[in-house]
Motif scaffolding. Structure first.
Motif, PDB file in Angstrom:
ATOM      1  N   ASP A  91       0.823  -1.217   0.000  1.00 20.33           N
ATOM      2  CA  ASP A  91       0.000   0.000   0.000  1.00 20.33           C
ATOM      3  C   ASP A  91       0.855   1.264   0.000  1.00 20.33           C
ATOM      4  OD1 ASP A  91      -2.282  -1.645   0.192  1.00 20.33           O
ATOM      5  OD2 ASP A  91      -2.069  -1.716   2.370  1.00 20.33           O
ATOM      6  N   SER A  92       2.021   1.181  -0.654  1.00 21.31           N
ATOM      7  CA  SER A  92       2.892   2.350  -0.709  1.00 21.31           C
ATOM      8  C   SER A  92       3.854   2.187  -1.876  1.00 21.31           C
ATOM      9  CB  SER A  92       3.680   2.491   0.597  1.00 21.31           C
ATOM     10  OG  SER A  92       4.682   3.476   0.471  1.00 21.31           O
ATOM     11  N   ASP A  93       4.365   3.316  -2.372  1.00 21.10           N
ATOM     12  CA  ASP A  93       5.359   3.234  -3.440  1.00 21.10           C
ATOM     13  C   ASP A  93       6.783   3.269  -2.884  1.00 21.10           C
ATOM     14  OD1 ASP A  93       5.427   5.817  -2.545  1.00 21.10           O
ATOM     15  OD2 ASP A  93       5.379   6.757  -4.538  1.00 21.10           O
ATOM     16  N   LYS A  94       6.931   3.193  -1.574  1.00 22.77           N
ATOM     17  CA  LYS A  94       8.251   3.195  -0.962  1.00 22.77           C
ATOM     18  C   LYS A  94       8.862   1.807  -1.030  1.00 22.77           C
ATOM     19  CE  LYS A  94       7.335   7.038   2.192  1.00 22.77           C
ATOM     20  NZ  LYS A  94       7.314   7.484   3.611  1.00 22.77           N
ATOM     21  N   VAL A  95      10.191   1.764  -1.068  1.00 18.66           N
ATOM     22  CA  VAL A  95      10.907   0.501  -1.160  1.00 18.66           C
ATOM     23  C   VAL A  95      12.011   0.466  -0.110  1.00 18.66           C
ATOM     24  CG1 VAL A  95      10.435   0.217  -3.629  1.00 18.66           C
ATOM     25  CG2 VAL A  95      12.517   1.394  -2.906  1.00 18.66           C
ATOM     26  N   TYR A  96      12.499  -0.744   0.178  1.00 17.24           N
ATOM     27  CA  TYR A  96      13.610  -0.893   1.119  1.00 17.24           C
ATOM     28  C   TYR A  96      14.463  -2.082   0.702  1.00 17.24           C
ATOM     29  CZ  TYR A  96      10.440  -4.400   3.166  1.00 17.24           C
ATOM     30  OH  TYR A  96       9.596  -5.472   3.351  1.00 17.24           O
TER      31      TYR A  96
END
Length: 253
Positions: A91-96
């Motif tokens: 539910d996000s366009d962030k990555v890790y």
């Protein structure tokens, strides 16, 4: 021309994986928090030269070391996602970063190209002690054996191939000079992996851990091999002492 065009994205991922392998190796040598990984490797009997020979590295703690080093633009970030080295948050366009605070083992294809990584956690409370890259356009774990490319020459020299369970066992066996060694990647042996084994040797030796889980895995592998036996293609078993793995036995001899 069309095939070359289709291969271009794969070639780009291959290049990215080689750069990542070099990055992790450099982190093992230089990162301030890599000493725990170095101490662990020394405890398991691995010298710096052996670590270099097998391309062992270190993924530092933190969520964005790879992202900051290689994902500076959208194209690079997408390559890292395609290679399985970044994980998208739900539910996000962030990555890790996928690998964090782990000893890193490069996984190569039959031609010796880095296609994936395995990581051994440094923290005792890590959710998974060992983890591998996910399935990617380059990496299908059911058709890959860890250390296959290096094992070719060793199999020719020693006239023997052992199938172990994990990275450290494979490295311990092969550096001992007694046999070539390979391992499946966290799954039961598949028909594709058995075919690869028989390319190395007509009678590979199954040499799994001496605990209950290892013996169950060895029996599953044997059950998978039996229907595939043909004249000149067989397998043998090496049963470890109870509670010991091949690395333990080698260090005690």
């Amino acid at each position: 021309p069309q095939q070359a065009q289709r291969q271009q994205p794969r070639k780009t991922i291959y290049d990215a994986m080689e750069q990542l392998a070099a990055f992790y190796q450099n982190q093992l040598r230089q990162h301030p928090q890599a000493q725990r990984a170095i101490d662990y490797l020394k405890q398991r009997g691995l010298s710096g030269q052996i670590a270099r020979d097998f391309g062992i590295g270190f993924a530092p703690p933190g969520w964005d070391n790879v992202l900051k080093s290689f994902g500076s633009n959208d194209e690079s970030r997408q390559q890292l996602l395609d290679a399985g080295m970044l994980v998208e948050k739900e539910d996000s366009d962030k990555v890790y970063d996928r690998f964090r605070d782990r000893i890193i083992f490069p996984i190569q294809d039959v031609r010796g190209r880095v296609i994936a990584f395995g990581g051994r956690a440094m923290q005792a409370d890590a959710r998974a002690k060992y983890m591998n890259s996910p399935e990617t356009p380059l990496f299908h774990k059911s058709s890959v054996l860890f250390n296959f490319a290096r094992a070719r020459q060793a199999a020719y020299d020693t006239k023997s191939v052992l199938v172990a369970e994990g990275y450290m066992d494979v490295i311990a066996i092969q550096r001992s000079g007694t046999a070539a060694a390979v391992a499946p990647l966290g799954t039961a042996l598949t028909e594709e992996q058995i075919a690869l084994l028989w390319k190395l040797h007509d009678e590979p030796i199954l040499c799994f851990d001496g605990d209950a889980a290892g013996q169950r895995a060895q029996m599953r592998a044997l059950e998978r091999i039996l229907p595939l036996l043909t004249p000149g293609k067989s397998a043998r078993l090496a049963v470890m002492p109870k509670g010991k793995d091949p690395d333990d036995v080698l260090r005690e001899t």
